[in-house]
Design a protein around this motif. Structure first.
Motif, PDB file in Angstrom:
ATOM      1  N   GLY A 191      51.977  20.704  18.288  1.00 28.17           N
ATOM      2  CA  GLY A 191      50.522  20.195  19.081  1.00 28.17           C
ATOM      3  C   GLY A 191      51.059  19.074  20.562  1.00 28.17           C
ATOM      4  N   LEU A 192      52.316  18.573  20.024  1.00 30.74           N
ATOM      5  CA  LEU A 192      52.838  17.544  20.547  1.00 30.74           C
ATOM      6  C   LEU A 192      54.333  18.109  21.118  1.00 30.74           C
ATOM      7  CD1 LEU A 192      54.634  15.031  21.057  1.00 30.74           C
ATOM      8  CD2 LEU A 192      56.712  15.981  19.416  1.00 30.74           C
ATOM      9  N   VAL A 193      54.734  19.777  21.753  1.00 30.51           N
ATOM     10  CA  VAL A 193      55.042  20.677  23.140  1.00 30.51           C
ATOM     11  C   VAL A 193      53.587  20.628  23.584  1.00 30.51           C
ATOM     12  CG1 VAL A 193      55.715  23.030  23.224  1.00 30.51           C
ATOM     13  CG2 VAL A 193      56.893  21.688  21.179  1.00 30.51           C
ATOM     14  N   VAL A 194      52.821  20.939  23.116  1.00 32.02           N
ATOM     15  CA  VAL A 194      51.096  21.034  24.540  1.00 32.02           C
ATOM     16  C   VAL A 194      51.143  19.737  25.123  1.00 32.02           C
ATOM     17  CG1 VAL A 194      49.402  21.774  23.978  1.00 32.02           C
ATOM     18  CG2 VAL A 194      50.204  22.977  23.294  1.00 32.02           C
ATOM     19  N   LEU A 195      51.062  18.684  24.603  1.00 29.42           N
ATOM     20  CA  LEU A 195      51.171  17.749  24.752  1.00 29.42           C
ATOM     21  C   LEU A 195      52.040  17.435  26.216  1.00 29.42           C
ATOM     22  CD1 LEU A 195      48.986  15.511  22.199  1.00 29.42           C
ATOM     23  CD2 LEU A 195      48.336  16.321  23.843  1.00 29.42           C
ATOM     24  N   THR A 196      53.278  17.254  25.549  1.00 28.21           N
ATOM     25  CA  THR A 196      54.542  17.128  26.609  1.00 28.21           C
ATOM     26  C   THR A 196      54.114  17.935  27.713  1.00 28.21           C
ATOM     27  OG1 THR A 196      55.941  16.967  24.438  1.00 28.21           O
ATOM     28  CG2 THR A 196      56.674  17.036  26.671  1.00 28.21           C
TER      29      THR A 196
ATOM     30  N   GLY B 200      60.269  27.992  33.742  1.00 27.17           N
ATOM     31  CA  GLY B 200      61.356  28.936  32.825  1.00 27.17           C
ATOM     32  C   GLY B 200      61.319  28.098  31.439  1.00 27.17           C
ATOM     33  N   LEU B 201      62.942  27.445  31.627  1.00 33.13           N
ATOM     34  CA  LEU B 201      62.882  25.993  30.399  1.00 33.13           C
ATOM     35  C   LEU B 201      61.401  25.854  29.323  1.00 33.13           C
ATOM     36  CD1 LEU B 201      65.523  25.088  28.427  1.00 33.13           C
ATOM     37  CD2 LEU B 201      64.888  23.382  30.262  1.00 33.13           C
ATOM     38  N   ARG B 202      60.936  24.924  29.937  1.00 32.29           N
ATOM     39  CA  ARG B 202      59.234  24.911  29.448  1.00 32.29           C
ATOM     40  C   ARG B 202      58.963  26.124  28.807  1.00 32.29           C
ATOM     41  NH1 ARG B 202      57.978  19.769  31.005  1.00 32.29           N
ATOM     42  NH2 ARG B 202      56.684  19.939  29.062  1.00 32.29           N
ATOM     43  N   VAL B 203      58.309  27.519  29.363  1.00 28.24           N
ATOM     44  CA  VAL B 203      58.075  28.066  29.204  1.00 28.24           C
ATOM     45  C   VAL B 203      58.351  28.957  27.949  1.00 28.24           C
ATOM     46  CG1 VAL B 203      57.221  30.500  29.326  1.00 28.24           C
ATOM     47  CG2 VAL B 203      56.627  29.279  31.108  1.00 28.24           C
ATOM     48  N   THR B 204      59.783  29.271  27.618  1.00 29.67           N
ATOM     49  CA  THR B 204      60.625  29.005  26.818  1.00 29.67           C
ATOM     50  C   THR B 204      60.514  28.491  25.726  1.00 29.67           C
ATOM     51  OG1 THR B 204      61.766  30.521  28.626  1.00 29.67           O
ATOM     52  CG2 THR B 204      62.619  29.572  25.669  1.00 29.67           C
ATOM     53  N   HIS B 205      60.774  27.242  25.960  1.00 29.15           N
ATOM     54  CA  HIS B 205      60.178  26.287  23.911  1.00 29.15           C
ATOM     55  C   HIS B 205      59.061  26.476  23.998  1.00 29.15           C
ATOM     56  CE1 HIS B 205      59.934  22.158  23.135  1.00 29.15           C
ATOM     57  NE2 HIS B 205      61.010  22.396  22.740  1.00 29.15           N
TER      58      HIS B 205
ATOM     59  N   ARG C  82      51.593  17.713  29.190  1.00 29.11           N
ATOM     60  CA  ARG C  82      49.862  17.326  30.621  1.00 29.11           C
ATOM     61  C   ARG C  82      50.860  15.970  30.382  1.00 29.11           C
ATOM     62  NH1 ARG C  82      45.416  16.833  31.054  1.00 29.11           N
ATOM     63  NH2 ARG C  82      44.915  14.361  31.003  1.00 29.11           N
ATOM     64  N   TRP C  83      51.955  15.517  29.285  1.00 37.24           N
ATOM     65  CA  TRP C  83      52.363  14.350  30.019  1.00 37.24           C
ATOM     66  C   TRP C  83      53.967  14.544  31.106  1.00 37.24           C
ATOM     67  CZ3 TRP C  83      52.918  12.788  23.618  1.00 37.24           C
ATOM     68  CH2 TRP C  83      51.832  12.656  23.436  1.00 37.24           C
ATOM     69  N   VAL C  84      54.717  14.882  30.570  1.00 36.74           N
ATOM     70  CA  VAL C  84      55.812  15.990  31.354  1.00 36.74           C
ATOM     71  C   VAL C  84      56.009  17.068  32.126  1.00 36.74           C
ATOM     72  CG1 VAL C  84      58.196  16.118  31.816  1.00 36.74           C
ATOM     73  CG2 VAL C  84      57.013  14.343  30.059  1.00 36.74           C
ATOM     74  N   PRO C  85      54.406  17.538  32.870  1.00 37.77           N
ATOM     75  CA  PRO C  85      54.084  19.065  33.701  1.00 37.77           C
ATOM     76  C   PRO C  85      55.397  19.863  34.120  1.00 37.77           C
ATOM     77  CG  PRO C  85      53.241  17.433  34.728  1.00 37.77           C
ATOM     78  CD  PRO C  85      54.120  16.597  33.601  1.00 37.77           C
ATOM     79  N   PRO C  86      56.219  21.182  33.571  1.00 41.59           N
ATOM     80  CA  PRO C  86      56.706  21.942  34.100  1.00 41.59           C
ATOM     81  C   PRO C  86      56.283  22.237  35.714  1.00 41.59           C
ATOM     82  CG  PRO C  86      55.678  23.128  32.818  1.00 41.59           C
ATOM     83  CD  PRO C  86      55.521  21.426  32.461  1.00 41.59           C
ATOM     84  N   ARG C  87      57.244  22.293  36.733  1.00 40.08           N
ATOM     85  CA  ARG C  87      57.361  22.170  37.868  1.00 40.08           C
ATOM     86  C   ARG C  87      57.732  23.655  38.318  1.00 40.08           C
ATOM     87  NH1 ARG C  87      57.884  16.783  38.832  1.00 40.08           N
ATOM     88  NH2 ARG C  87      56.005  16.085  39.414  1.00 40.08           N
ATOM     89  N   ARG C  88      56.981  24.436  39.354  1.00 40.79           N
ATOM     90  CA  ARG C  88      57.248  25.936  39.339  1.00 40.79           C
ATOM     91  C   ARG C  88      58.264  25.735  40.941  1.00 40.79           C
ATOM     92  NH1 ARG C  88      54.235  31.225  38.111  1.00 40.79           N
ATOM     93  NH2 ARG C  88      52.938  30.687  36.052  1.00 40.79           N
ATOM     94  N   VAL C  89      58.943  26.605  41.484  1.00 41.01           N
ATOM     95  CA  VAL C  89      59.627  26.351  42.800  1.00 41.01           C
ATOM     96  C   VAL C  89      59.332  27.465  42.913  1.00 41.01           C
ATOM     97  CG1 VAL C  89      62.276  26.688  43.112  1.00 41.01           C
ATOM     98  CG2 VAL C  89      62.061  25.266  41.045  1.00 41.01           C
ATOM     99  N   ARG C  90      58.798  26.780  44.383  1.00 42.63           N
ATOM    100  CA  ARG C  90      58.471  28.385  45.756  1.00 42.63           C
ATOM    101  C   ARG C  90      59.559  28.915  46.034  1.00 42.63           C
ATOM    102  NH1 ARG C  90      55.835  24.310  48.892  1.00 42.63           N
ATOM    103  NH2 ARG C  90      57.106  22.317  47.534  1.00 42.63           N
ATOM    104  N   ALA C  91      59.225  29.709  46.219  1.00 43.16           N
ATOM    105  CA  ALA C  91      60.783  30.598  47.737  1.00 43.16           C
ATOM    106  C   ALA C  91      60.798  29.490  48.179  1.00 43.16           C
ATOM    107  CB  ALA C  91      59.636  31.875  47.659  1.00 43.16           C
ATOM    108  N   GLY C  92      62.424  29.572  49.047  1.00 40.85           N
ATOM    109  CA  GLY C  92      62.473  28.924  49.589  1.00 40.85           C
ATOM    110  C   GLY C  92      62.873  27.623  49.432  1.00 40.85           C
ATOM    111  N   ALA C  93      62.418  27.224  48.420  1.00 29.99           N
ATOM    112  CA  ALA C  93      62.356  25.721  48.513  1.00 29.99           C
ATOM    113  C   ALA C  93      63.521  25.560  48.048  1.00 29.99           C
ATOM    114  CB  ALA C  93      61.487  25.232  47.745  1.00 29.99           C
TER     115      ALA C  93
END
Length: 139
Positions: A119-124, A48-53, A126-137
C-alpha cells in the motif's frame, strides 16, 4: 535436477544473495523514492525503475495472500537439502526477520506487513509519481 553437494551449496548461496538483494531493493528503494521525492532527486521518478519496484512488491504481497512461499525460498531450500545443509521451514522474510527480532510471528503478521508495505508503494506512486521520458527528450 540433482546436483552434487558443493555446487548445490554454492547455488543456494547465490539464490540467498539474490533474495537479499531483492529485499534491499524493495525496502531501501521505497525509502529512497520517498526521500528523493522530498529532496527533488530526478532519478526517483524513473518510470522503468518504479514499475519494476511496484511489480516486485505486488508479487510479494500476492504470494503472501495466497499463502505461497517465494519461489526463491523453495529453490534455495531444495538446494540446501541436496547439499546436505539445514533448510528453514518458513518464508525467507519470516525466517530472517524472526531471527533478527529474536521471536517468531504468525504468518498473518507477515501478510499484513507485506500488504501494508505494498500500500505504501502504491501511495508513493501518487506522492512521487514516475515520469516517462519522451523519445528524443533529454534525461
Amino acid at each position: 535436477m540433482t546436483l552434487a553437494p558443493a555446487p548445490a551449496a554454492l547455488l543456494a548461496d547465490a539464490i540467498l544473495a539474490t533474495h537479499v538483494g531483492i529485499v534491499v531493493f524493495v525496502v531501501v528503494g521505497e525509502a529512497l523514492f520517498l526521500a528523493g521525492g522530498v529532496r527533488g532527486w530526478r532519478w526517483v521518478r524513473h518510470f522503468g525503475l518504479r514499475v519494476t519496484h511496484l511489480v516486485t512488491m505486488a508479487v510479494i504481497a500476492l504470494q503472501a495472500w495466497l499463502g505461497a512461499l517465494c519461489p526463491l525460498t523453495v529453490w534455495e531450500r531444495s538446494l540446501r537439502r541436496q547439499a546436505g545443509q539445514a533448510a528453514y521451514r518458513e518464508s525467507f522474510i519470516e525466517h530472517w526477520l524472526s531471527r533478527a527480532l529474536y521471536f517468531e510471528l504468525p504468518w498473518w503478521v507477515f501478510v499484513a506487513a507485506y500488504t501494508g508495505f505494498a500500500g505504501l508503494v502504491v501511495l508513493t506512486w501518487r506522492w512521487v509519481p514516475p515520469r516517462r521520458v519522451r523519445a528524443g527528450a533529454r534525461r
